[in-house]
Design a protein around this motif. Structure first.
Motif, short mmCIF file in Angstrom:
data_model
loop_
_atom_site.label_atom_id
_atom_site.label_comp_id
_atom_site.label_asym_id
_atom_site.label_seq_id
_atom_site.Cartn_x
_atom_site.Cartn_y
_atom_site.Cartn_z
N ILE A 204 -5.01 -5.91 4.65
CA ILE A 204 -5.83 -5.03 5.85
C ILE A 204 -7.36 -5.44 4.98
O ILE A 204 -7.29 -4.38 3.99
N LYS A 205 -8.04 -6.21 4.48
CA LYS A 205 -9.16 -5.47 3.66
C LYS A 205 -10.25 -6.68 4.47
O LYS A 205 -11.55 -6.82 3.70
N THR B 266 -15.33 -5.12 9.19
CA THR B 266 -15.64 -4.86 10.31
C THR B 266 -17.16 -4.17 11.13
O THR B 266 -17.32 -3.67 9.90
N SER C 85 -9.10 -2.00 11.68
CA SER C 85 -9.40 -1.29 9.76
C SER C 85 -10.75 -1.62 9.74
O SER C 85 -11.59 -1.26 10.50
N LEU D 278 -2.73 1.92 10.97
CA LEU D 278 -4.72 1.91 10.96
C LEU D 278 -5.04 2.78 11.21
O LEU D 278 -6.31 2.98 10.95
N GLU E 185 -6.02 1.41 3.74
CA GLU E 185 -5.57 0.61 4.01
C GLU E 185 -4.37 -0.27 4.54
O GLU E 185 -3.49 0.46 3.94
#
Length: 381
Positions: free
Chosen positions: A10-11, A14, A207, A277, A284
């Motif tokens: 997860i990078k 958003t 995220s 999350l 992350e």
């Protein structure tokens, strides 16, 4: 053991999105109101707090600037739905840790009243597009609906507390299979589920979307995080104190099954990922993280500290210590969160009170089916 970059990390950046479904009895918020503080009220039992609850709260926050969450007491939940799995104190703490929540109101009334909104300076109430009723079948939101202070967001298909309780009552691994027939323990237009399907959009929405800043101390932890609970929460809070950026590795279902036993995990890898999350302490998540924490993994994520709790650690398939490398380099920290709650203990709560929870699920199903028939009749008329 050679390290390979997991399939998902997860990078992703958003942005604030519009709610997935925005319906209202009072229409859209005016442009003038949008410029001011808009306090949104959401309430509920939040039993066995899961990513479905978190997703509802995420959507609720999109309606305004401040999200205030009311949580019902054990007595209220028992009266209207049946005995909760989590205690009220556990539920209060879990909801406070969801990153979209600004305030928690304890012992909130089960029926949402105008006075409750006014006392907490809330503009309106938001709830999912399912039906919630009292023990006698009354819509718990009838007062705020009548006053045009009610809006709806879309409930998360594929998960519910009823579903999770059912999984544990079955004590089976079939919830990882894509076969709707396995969910015959719940027949409901709202909480009867077939399969939760993860999408990249959903992961992006959950995220945090930030990279570590130069000089940030990076902490890494890994595990199953099955049925995300206050034991996990207290551990992650402690781990986060060792640095500035907390990365959580989520093990795959087969890996969890190997070290926890034939009935685990209760939730699949993508369900567990979203639950983690949603936690405000997590920066992350690495989806499908390798079991052993290798030098390659630590170099790739520039890890400064690797933490693990007090639970026993099973050897890797080759017999090696999965934390050998961080121990060798002096980067390993054992954390005592002072909370011994485990997923196994939660499962034992369910099994111990099996008949009560079976009755609760059956009662909920019957009530929802009755409401559905009434709605159909009203539509026909």
């Amino acid at each position: 053991m050679n390290f390979q970059l997991p399939n998902y990390s997860i990078k992703m950046a958003t942005k604030r999105n519009e709610p997935e479904l925005c319906t209202s009895t009072s229409g859209d918020v005016s442009p003038q109101k949008k410029m001011k503080d808009i306090r949104v009220w959401m309430d509920g039992c939040f039993d066995m707090v899961h990513f479905g609850h978190a997703n509802a709260l995420r959507q609720g926050k999109e309606f305004g600037t401040q999200l205030i969450v009311g949580i019902h007491s054990d007595a209220e939940v028992t009266k209207h739905k049946g005995p909760p799995v989590y205690s009220e104190e556990e539920r209060y703490k879990m909801v406070r840790a969801i990153k979209w929540v600004d305030e928690v109101v304890e012992d909130a009334p089960y029926v949402t009243a105008i006075e409750t909104l006014d006392q907490n300076n809330c503009d309106f109430c938001v709830h999912g597009d399912d039906i919630t009723t009292t023990a006698d079948g009354q819509d718990t939101y009838h007062m705020v609906k009548k006053a045009n202070r009610y809006k709806e967001c879309k409930r998360t298909a594929g998960v519910s507390t009823t579903d999770l309780v059912g999984r544990m009552l079955l004590v089976t691994k079939t919830h990882h299979q894509r076969d709707a027939r396995i969910f015959h323990f719940v027949h409901s237009p709202w909480t009867g589920v077939s399969q939760f399907l993860t999408t990249t959009k959903k992961i992006i929405q959950f995220s945090e979307g930030r990279e570590p800043k130069p000089g940030d101390k990076i902490v890494y932890v890994a595990g199953a995080f099955d049925l995300f609970h206050v034991g996990h929460l207290d551990f992650l809070e402690k781990a986060a104190e060792f640095g500035d950026f907390l990365i959580v590795g989520i093990h795959t279902d087969p890996v969890v099954n190997r070290y926890k036993g034939a009935n685990y995990p209760i939730m699949n890898m993508h369900e567990r990922t979203l639950s983690v999350l949603a936690c405000r302490y997590v920066s992350e998540v690495v989806i499908g993280a390798p079991y052993s924490v290798t030098a390659e993994l630590m170099e790739h994520f520039k890890v400064d500290v690797v933490c693990h709790g007090m639970t026993p650690v099973m050897r890797d398939v080759d017999g090696s210590d999965p934390y050998a490398e961080p121990k060798r380099t002096g980067k390993f920290k054992a954390i005592d969160s002072k909370n011994d709650l485990t997923t196994q203990i939660i499962l034992e709560r369910i099994i111990k009170h099996r008949l009560e929870y079976e009755a609760r699920n059956k009662k909920k199903e019957e009530k929802e089916m009755r409401i559905l028939e009434e709605l159909k009749a009203q539509k026909t008329n």
